[in-house]
Scaffold this motif. Structure first.
Motif, PDB file in Angstrom:
ATOM      1  N   PHE A   1       0.829  -1.170  -0.048  1.00 40.10           N
ATOM      2  CA  PHE A   1      -0.048   0.137  -0.063  1.00 40.10           C
ATOM      3  C   PHE A   1       0.990   1.381  -0.010  1.00 40.10           C
ATOM      4  CE2 PHE A   1      -2.962  -3.133   1.925  1.00 40.10           C
ATOM      5  CZ  PHE A   1      -4.336  -2.664   1.314  1.00 40.10           C
ATOM      6  N   PHE A   2       0.349   2.336  -0.638  1.00 45.15           N
ATOM      7  CA  PHE A   2       1.023   3.647  -0.409  1.00 45.15           C
ATOM      8  C   PHE A   2       0.106   4.612  -0.276  1.00 45.15           C
ATOM      9  CE2 PHE A   2       0.385   2.806  -4.917  1.00 45.15           C
ATOM     10  CZ  PHE A   2      -0.257   3.877  -5.483  1.00 45.15           C
ATOM     11  N   THR A   3       0.385   5.770   0.268  1.00 49.74           N
ATOM     12  CA  THR A   3      -0.606   6.851   0.339  1.00 49.74           C
ATOM     13  C   THR A   3      -0.164   8.161  -0.615  1.00 49.74           C
ATOM     14  OG1 THR A   3       0.526   7.843   2.383  1.00 49.74           O
ATOM     15  CG2 THR A   3      -0.923   6.209   2.871  1.00 49.74           C
ATOM     16  N   ILE A   4      -1.265   8.751  -0.789  1.00 50.96           N
ATOM     17  CA  ILE A   4      -1.035  10.139  -1.655  1.00 50.96           C
ATOM     18  C   ILE A   4      -1.842  11.318  -1.066  1.00 50.96           C
ATOM     19  CG2 ILE A   4      -1.244  11.335  -3.762  1.00 50.96           C
ATOM     20  CD1 ILE A   4      -1.324   8.641  -5.142  1.00 50.96           C
ATOM     21  N   ASP A   5      -1.201  12.282  -0.412  1.00 49.86           N
ATOM     22  CA  ASP A   5      -1.879  13.427   0.098  1.00 49.86           C
ATOM     23  C   ASP A   5      -0.943  14.695   0.086  1.00 49.86           C
ATOM     24  OD1 ASP A   5      -4.024  12.542   2.173  1.00 49.86           O
ATOM     25  OD2 ASP A   5      -2.529  10.833   2.291  1.00 49.86           O
ATOM     26  N   PRO A   6      -1.671  15.792   0.227  1.00 47.19           N
ATOM     27  CA  PRO A   6      -0.840  16.971   0.311  1.00 47.19           C
ATOM     28  C   PRO A   6       0.335  16.814   1.228  1.00 47.19           C
ATOM     29  CG  PRO A   6      -3.089  17.499   0.723  1.00 47.19           C
ATOM     30  CD  PRO A   6      -2.890  15.893   0.887  1.00 47.19           C
ATOM     31  N   ALA A   7       1.460  17.574   0.679  1.00 47.28           N
ATOM     32  CA  ALA A   7       2.894  17.518   1.576  1.00 47.28           C
ATOM     33  C   ALA A   7       2.708  17.887   2.945  1.00 47.28           C
ATOM     34  CB  ALA A   7       4.015  18.251   0.807  1.00 47.28           C
ATOM     35  N   GLY A   8       3.345  17.266   3.808  1.00 48.95           N
ATOM     36  CA  GLY A   8       3.287  17.459   5.306  1.00 48.95           C
ATOM     37  C   GLY A   8       1.825  16.996   6.052  1.00 48.95           C
ATOM     38  N   SER A   9       1.052  16.399   5.301  1.00 44.98           N
ATOM     39  CA  SER A   9      -0.101  15.680   5.952  1.00 44.98           C
ATOM     40  C   SER A   9       0.165  14.862   6.901  1.00 44.98           C
ATOM     41  CB  SER A   9      -1.262  15.339   4.848  1.00 44.98           C
ATOM     42  OG  SER A   9      -1.766  16.334   3.986  1.00 44.98           O
ATOM     43  N   MET A  10      -0.352  14.778   8.152  1.00 45.69           N
ATOM     44  CA  MET A  10      -0.331  13.732   9.160  1.00 45.69           C
ATOM     45  C   MET A  10      -1.773  12.763   9.378  1.00 45.69           C
ATOM     46  SD  MET A  10       2.737  13.568  10.286  1.00 45.69           S
ATOM     47  CE  MET A  10       2.585  12.757  11.681  1.00 45.69           C
ATOM     48  N   ASP A  11      -2.857  13.430   9.138  1.00 45.61           N
ATOM     49  CA  ASP A  11      -3.986  12.536   9.154  1.00 45.61           C
ATOM     50  C   ASP A  11      -4.390  11.911   7.792  1.00 45.61           C
ATOM     51  OD1 ASP A  11      -4.405  15.002   8.081  1.00 45.61           O
ATOM     52  OD2 ASP A  11      -6.375  15.350   8.853  1.00 45.61           O
ATOM     53  N   LEU A  12      -3.834  10.834   7.664  1.00 46.85           N
ATOM     54  CA  LEU A  12      -3.807   9.851   6.332  1.00 46.85           C
ATOM     55  C   LEU A  12      -4.752   8.957   6.333  1.00 46.85           C
ATOM     56  CD1 LEU A  12      -0.046   9.391   5.627  1.00 46.85           C
ATOM     57  CD2 LEU A  12      -1.324  11.511   5.501  1.00 46.85           C
ATOM     58  N   ASP A  13      -5.952   9.337   5.924  1.00 46.59           N
ATOM     59  CA  ASP A  13      -7.209   8.056   5.822  1.00 46.59           C
ATOM     60  C   ASP A  13      -7.064   6.890   4.907  1.00 46.59           C
ATOM     61  OD1 ASP A  13      -9.581   9.592   7.407  1.00 46.59           O
ATOM     62  OD2 ASP A  13      -8.907  10.975   6.046  1.00 46.59           O
ATOM     63  N   GLN A  14      -6.256   7.168   3.695  1.00 39.93           N
ATOM     64  CA  GLN A  14      -6.507   6.246   2.662  1.00 39.93           C
ATOM     65  C   GLN A  14      -4.890   5.733   2.175  1.00 39.93           C
ATOM     66  OE1 GLN A  14      -7.360   9.367   1.175  1.00 39.93           O
ATOM     67  NE2 GLN A  14      -9.342   9.702   1.801  1.00 39.93           N
ATOM     68  N   ALA A  15      -4.872   4.509   1.999  1.00 44.01           N
ATOM     69  CA  ALA A  15      -3.642   3.877   1.027  1.00 44.01           C
ATOM     70  C   ALA A  15      -4.348   3.069   0.124  1.00 44.01           C
ATOM     71  CB  ALA A  15      -2.898   3.324   2.213  1.00 44.01           C
ATOM     72  N   MET A  16      -3.397   2.786  -1.005  1.00 39.71           N
ATOM     73  CA  MET A  16      -4.049   2.200  -2.108  1.00 39.71           C
ATOM     74  C   MET A  16      -2.813   0.971  -2.540  1.00 39.71           C
ATOM     75  SD  MET A  16      -3.952   4.741  -5.118  1.00 39.71           S
ATOM     76  CE  MET A  16      -4.582   6.168  -4.201  1.00 39.71           C
ATOM     77  N   CYS A  17      -3.374   0.150  -3.147  1.00 44.09           N
ATOM     78  CA  CYS A  17      -2.493  -0.905  -3.900  1.00 44.09           C
ATOM     79  C   CYS A  17      -3.101  -1.235  -5.263  1.00 44.09           C
ATOM     80  CB  CYS A  17      -2.221  -2.013  -3.168  1.00 44.09           C
ATOM     81  SG  CYS A  17      -1.212  -3.444  -4.056  1.00 44.09           S
ATOM     82  N   LEU A  18      -2.450  -0.732  -6.274  1.00 51.71           N
ATOM     83  CA  LEU A  18      -3.092  -0.904  -7.632  1.00 51.71           C
ATOM     84  C   LEU A  18      -2.338  -1.977  -8.454  1.00 51.71           C
ATOM     85  CD1 LEU A  18      -3.477   2.917  -8.207  1.00 51.71           C
ATOM     86  CD2 LEU A  18      -5.152   1.583  -7.238  1.00 51.71           C
TER      87      LEU A  18
END
Length: 479
Positions: free
Chosen positions: A66-83
């Motif tokens: 899995f990996f996450t994609i969010d705005p730089a610096g975000s700490m509250d990470l809701d989602q991670a994906m594996c494609l």
């Protein structure tokens, strides 16, 4: 997908005696909106206890990359994906932070989150739905940390259509923490790993399906407030990166699958929005004709809006006017029979919020419903009892979030322009009403009211007559 309009720092401020006028304006706005930075002691204690005592699920998927994609610096990470590729189709595994495991129904933390409804972002702070010990640590899908998650396992055809799905709880571990700029760069220069590169492939397939359904995405320019290293605030218009839209399509896919699960079980809560009235579409067509923008008779409004150019003044005026087509969004709970209102018009399909439980209350309950339905279990009574209360909670907090966003942006605009009262600026007219016009400055990322009359899309000269930081007001007068 996290909002990007207002970027908050990691530290929460307290406006003291030495605070500047802009910080005082932010503090006053928080007070007016009853936005509390501090968490009640009992709820905070529950969160701290849960952070160290929750047992992770037995199902182990920590080997899934899995990996996450969010705005730089975000700490509250809701989602991670594996494609991944899956034969001639694709497999999307989307891990969503397991907030339900950490919030005891009926407890002090549950009660406080129902009051807050959602995380509200301001330029100098964020007012979190959950305490940071959960939202930025124990529950957040941070890289290289084992976490509990709701995993959505969705199979897609070669055209990107969902063909099968399952939702279950499992232990996961994100292997990479990415941001939109990095993902965009990697995909553009060909250095992205296949799992990341597939975000574009799947995202574009889903965008094509959205257009085929008649969905619409309003390309409204984002007026972004951020804080520079020297402590000053700045305004910019930030164009959305393609990687953000591809990422959003994964969330939309999951929300559509969630809605179908809920409708199948006849229990849940949908995010709904009515189709725009024909007279609103006709009015936009007339304005397009007046501005010289071609709109073929056989082209749907979603396709027309999707193709507008934010850098063209005439197109920009149409984008602002098109907001009238995207009104009436709300939440529709149901239990025992399918609701009459099922469609989110911009998505052009049934849709439910389930991918941002750290930042939105309704998603926590949606996750519990969908996992129960998918695994053949029973939807808990506490969820069924809470469903009718959610529309009012979310409507009230949506209004607060909007007021906070607009109020802070107005204050920053006033601060940037305070020393320039009396100057004249080049601008475009982006909207008109009985009270005057709305102009967007050419050289500054400022959109404000102006006295006078002019046609939408016109290039004008606007004289700044007022810039009041304390009252968060900017006013121009057309020359």
């Amino acid at each position: 997908m996290k909002p990007r309009h207002l970027i908050a720092p990691k530290a929460d401020p307290r406006a003291g005696a030495d605070a500047g006028p802009l910080e005082r304006a932010f503090a006053t706005l928080r007070e007016q909106l009853d936005l509390t930075l501090d968490y009640p002691q009992e709820a905070q204690a529950e969160a701290e206890q849960a952070a160290t005592s929750v047992t992770l699920p037995d199902r182990d998927e920590t080997a899934v990359p899995f990996f996450t994609i969010d705005p730089a610096g975000s700490m509250d990470l809701d989602q991670a994906m594996c494609l991944e590729r899956d034969g001639d189709g694709y497999r999307v595994r989307y891990a969503i932070a397991d907030v339900p495991a950490y919030v005891r129904p009926g407890g002090a933390l549950d009660t406080e989150t129902r009051l807050r409804g959602q995380t509200i972002y301001l330029p100098d702070a964020r007012v979190p739905l959950h305490p940071k010990v959960l939202s930025e640590d124990a529950v957040s899908l941070l890289a290289d940390k084992e976490r509990s998650a709701y995993v959505w396992d969705i199979r897609l055809s070669s055209l990107g259509e969902a063909t099968a799905s399952e939702v279950y709880r499992a232990r996961v571990k994100s292997t990479a923490r990415l941001d939109y700029d990095t993902v965009q760069q990697q995909i553009d220069d060909g250095s992205a790993p296949e799992g990341v590169a597939l975000l574009k492939t799947i995202g574009e397939l889903r965008i094509a399906l959205e257009a085929k359904r008649g969905g619409a995405n309003l390309p409204m320019p984002e007026q972004e407030v951020s804080k520079t290293d020297d402590g000053r605030y700045q305004l910019t218009f930030r164009p959305q990166l393609p990687s953000e839209e591809w990422n959003a399509q994964i969330s939309l896919l999951t929300g559509m699958v969630a809605a179908e699960l809920m409708l199948q079980a006849k229990v849940g809560i949908l995010r709904t929005m009515p189709e725009p009235e024909q007279k609103a579409i006709d009015r936009l067509r007339r304005e397009a004709r007046a501005l010289g923008v071609q709109w073929p008779v056989d082209k749907q409004y979603g396709d027309f809006i999707r193709g507008l150019d934010r850098s063209d003044p005439a197109h920009l005026a149409l984008i602002h006017d098109a907001t009238s087509l995207f009104r009436g969004a709300g939440y529709t709970p149901f239990d025992g029979q399918e609701p009459q209102d099922r469609i989110q018009a911009a998505v052009a399909a049934p849709y439910a919020h389930v991918t941002a439980p750290l930042r939105r209350l309704v998603d926590r309950l949606g996750l519990v419903i969908c996992e129960a339905v998918s695994q053949g279990g029973q939807v808990p009574d506490w969820v069924r009892e809470a469903l009718p209360t959610l529309p009012d909670i979310m409507r009230t907090t949506d209004q607060k979030a909007s007021q906070a966003e607009h109020g802070c942006t107005d204050a920053v605009e006033a601060a940037i322009l305070a020393h320039r009262v009396g100057e004249t600026f080049a601008a475009y007219v982006v909207d008109t009403d009985e009270k005057g016009v709305t102009v967007q400055l050419v050289d500054l990322a400022v959109t404000a009211k102006a006295d006078g009359r002019a046609e939408a899309g016109a290039e004008v000269q606007a004289k700044l007559t007022e810039a009041n930081i304390e009252e968060r007001r900017v006013r121009f007068e057309l020359g």
